[in-house]
Structure formats: C-alpha cells, structure tokens
Design a protein around this motif. Sequence first.
Motif, mmCIF file in Angstrom:
data_model
loop_
_atom_site.group_PDB
_atom_site.id
_atom_site.type_symbol
_atom_site.label_atom_id
_atom_site.label_comp_id
_atom_site.label_asym_id
_atom_site.label_seq_id
_atom_site.Cartn_x
_atom_site.Cartn_y
_atom_site.Cartn_z
ATOM 1 N N ASP B 32 -30.660 50.565 60.811
ATOM 2 C CA ASP B 32 -30.046 49.344 60.290
ATOM 3 C C ASP B 32 -29.956 48.272 61.376
ATOM 4 O O ASP B 32 -30.274 47.104 61.145
ATOM 5 C CB ASP B 32 -28.623 49.635 59.788
ATOM 6 N N LEU B 33 -29.514 48.677 62.542
ATOM 7 C CA LEU B 33 -29.362 47.717 63.638
ATOM 8 C C LEU B 33 -30.709 47.170 64.082
ATOM 9 O O LEU B 33 -30.843 45.975 64.357
ATOM 10 C CB LEU B 33 -28.624 48.375 64.806
ATOM 11 N N LYS B 102 -30.227 42.167 53.211
ATOM 12 C CA LYS B 102 -31.513 42.365 52.541
ATOM 13 C C LYS B 102 -31.967 43.807 52.588
ATOM 14 O O LYS B 102 -32.355 44.390 51.589
ATOM 15 C CB LYS B 102 -32.584 41.466 53.178
ATOM 16 N N SER B 103 -31.899 44.401 53.781
ATOM 17 C CA SER B 103 -32.412 45.766 53.892
ATOM 18 C C SER B 103 -31.497 46.745 53.162
ATOM 19 O O SER B 103 -31.922 47.821 52.769
ATOM 20 C CB SER B 103 -32.570 46.155 55.361
ATOM 21 N N GLU B 104 -30.231 46.331 52.963
ATOM 22 C CA GLU B 104 -29.343 47.223 52.206
ATOM 23 C C GLU B 104 -29.626 47.152 50.705
ATOM 24 O O GLU B 104 -29.509 48.148 50.001
ATOM 25 C CB GLU B 104 -27.869 46.854 52.459
ATOM 26 N N SER B 105 -30.000 45.964 50.233
ATOM 27 C CA SER B 105 -30.243 45.817 48.797
ATOM 28 C C SER B 105 -31.531 46.530 48.405
ATOM 29 O O SER B 105 -31.663 47.011 47.284
ATOM 30 C CB SER B 105 -30.299 44.333 48.421
ATOM 31 N N GLN B 106 -32.482 46.604 49.321
ATOM 32 C CA GLN B 106 -33.691 47.382 49.051
ATOM 33 C C GLN B 106 -33.456 48.835 49.492
ATOM 34 O O GLN B 106 -32.382 49.178 49.945
ATOM 35 C CB GLN B 106 -34.878 46.799 49.836
ATOM 36 N N ALA B 107 -34.506 49.615 49.334
ATOM 37 C CA ALA B 107 -34.412 50.978 49.849
ATOM 38 C C ALA B 107 -34.250 50.888 51.367
ATOM 39 O O ALA B 107 -35.080 50.304 52.048
ATOM 40 C CB ALA B 107 -35.671 51.766 49.502
ATOM 41 N N SER B 108 -33.188 51.422 51.883
ATOM 42 C CA SER B 108 -32.890 51.283 53.306
ATOM 43 C C SER B 108 -33.636 52.336 54.110
ATOM 44 O O SER B 108 -34.183 53.297 53.566
ATOM 45 C CB SER B 108 -31.394 51.401 53.505
ATOM 46 N N CYS B 109 -33.659 52.144 55.383
ATOM 47 C CA CYS B 109 -34.312 53.102 56.264
ATOM 48 C C CYS B 109 -33.593 54.445 56.230
ATOM 49 O O CYS B 109 -34.213 55.484 56.400
ATOM 50 C CB CYS B 109 -34.342 52.556 57.685
ATOM 51 N N CYS B 110 -32.275 54.416 55.984
ATOM 52 C CA CYS B 110 -31.523 55.671 56.092
ATOM 53 C C CYS B 110 -30.799 55.965 54.784
ATOM 54 O O CYS B 110 -29.584 55.899 54.707
ATOM 55 C CB CYS B 110 -30.541 55.615 57.259
ATOM 56 N N ASP B 111 -31.566 56.283 53.759
ATOM 57 C CA ASP B 111 -30.956 56.626 52.466
ATOM 58 C C ASP B 111 -31.143 58.099 52.159
ATOM 59 O O ASP B 111 -32.204 58.641 52.416
ATOM 60 C CB ASP B 111 -31.583 55.785 51.348
#
Lengths: 111, 111
Positions: B32-33, B102-111
């Motif tokens: 995320d960072l 933005k990255s949270e609303s899409q599929a995130s790196c860490c889901d």
Amino acid sequence: MSPVSFFKCLADDTRLHCVLLLQHKGELCVCDLVDAIGESQPKVSRHLAQLRECGILLTRREGQWMYYRLNPQLPAWAAAVIGQAAEGNSVYLKPALVRLGKSESQASCCD
Amino acid sequence: MSPVSFFKCLADDTRLHCVLLLQHKGELCVCDLVDAIGESQPKVSRHLAQLRECGILLTRREGQWMYYRLNPQLPAWAAAVIGQAAEGNSVYLKPALVRLGKSESQASCCD
DNA sequence: TGTGTATATATGTTTTTTCGTATATGGTGG
DNA sequence: CCACCATATACGAAAAAACATATATACACA
C-alpha cells in the motif's frame, strides 16, 4: 516551507538547540548562543543563517550585536511542533540553559 | 530517543509520507505504501526499517504481508509532533492519500 | 518440493550535509 | 584612519545519508 525542509532544520543538534533556546528565551544574540551551546562561533553562525534562510528565525541588529528570535509568522503547525519539542525535551535542553544562566549572571558577552 | 534523531527520521520525503499516511490510516502494508508514495519497493522498505529501528513504527506480520503502524508508546511530545505535522500538511499528503484511495477501491496488492 | 509473491537486506556509488580553518564584513571608539 | 570586537561567509575536506540494483528471506499454495 515544506514540512520536510522544516524537519531537516530541526534535525541537527546545533540548530535544535538554537531553536529551543530561542523558544524559551524569546531573543538571544549570537554570543549568548555560542556560550550556551559550547560550539565555535562560525559553526553556530552558519546554522543560524540556515534557520533564518528557511524562515524559522528573524534577526535584529543592535550595534555590533545580532539578535535572533523565532519568526512569529511561522505556520501554526510549525510553531506548535517547536512548542511540543521544547516541552517534551527539557532534559535535553537543560545543560545549555544552565550555561546560559551562568553567562547572564556574570558580565555577558553582549552588555 | 533523542529529539534530534526523531526529527532526522521525519526529515526525508519517503519517511515523512510513511509516517503521516500511517497516522491517517492507522495501519498499512508495505505494498500500500509503495503504491501511495510511488517509490520503489526497496526504497520504501529501507526507510520503513529505519523508522522501526528508531521506535517510531511497529510491525505485524500477516501471511506474506507486513503491516506497519505508529508505535502507540511514543513519547507524548513525539506523538503530538506527528499529529501537528499531519494536521498542518494535508496539501502535502493529499496526492498520496488519493493514490491510496484508488488502489483500495480496486483489487489491492494485499487482499 | 518447487514456483510465485511480498518484503528485506547487501553492496558499491553518488549526493548531501557538516565541519574546521581562514578570511571578510560591519560596527565602535580612539 | 586605525585597532578592535561581533558576526558572517568562503572553501576544501570529511562524514553521513540516500540511492539503484541485485539478491536474499519468508510465506503461500500447488
């Protein structure tokens, strides 16, 4: 002033001492700061110039002496940071304050 | 932790972004960072390690992901400084917060 | 066990910061 | 004008910080 450059200014022993002593005392001349901090005059002067250039300090000339003080127009958050740092670090500041008191009780450099 | 080393930690763009984003969001993983700040993974990771070593951040591992958060046991003055810096610099922080959203609303790196 | 993903670290280099020393500037009083 | 004091700046050297790149570790899942 960007927050990073503001924090860079506080991220040095000489500069932090200057800022916190001025926060405590209101106004001091260079010779007072040199005595209190115990570093060479050119070193203190160079760091003071840096703090003035980035807007943290203001100066006032009186005869041969140059007096430094905190800029009263600092952004509120920056002034608050300096205030918190001063409150929370009296131990760090104390030796310099003691030396400052001693040189004030005797004939000072700028009398 | 000395006030000077604390301020040194905040005196870098990558580190300050990490700290302020975490102050805002509570807890974030490295990916995320990396997305929010837009710097390389090794660069962000190195700065995060430095913030953890000096006691500003804590970590929690969950599977492959490493979550960082502010250390709740920071000295009060240090926590206050971070709070003031976050309050007073929303403009500085905003682009990273937008990218984070933005990255949270899409599929995130860490889901 | 082997592959893929997330994160961490190591290494050599480059950039930035800090420093000591010497010197310049600016004001004071003889 | 000259000698003196306080302060500022210039300059090259030394130390510290940040960097890109490559590689290592740790976990997940097949």
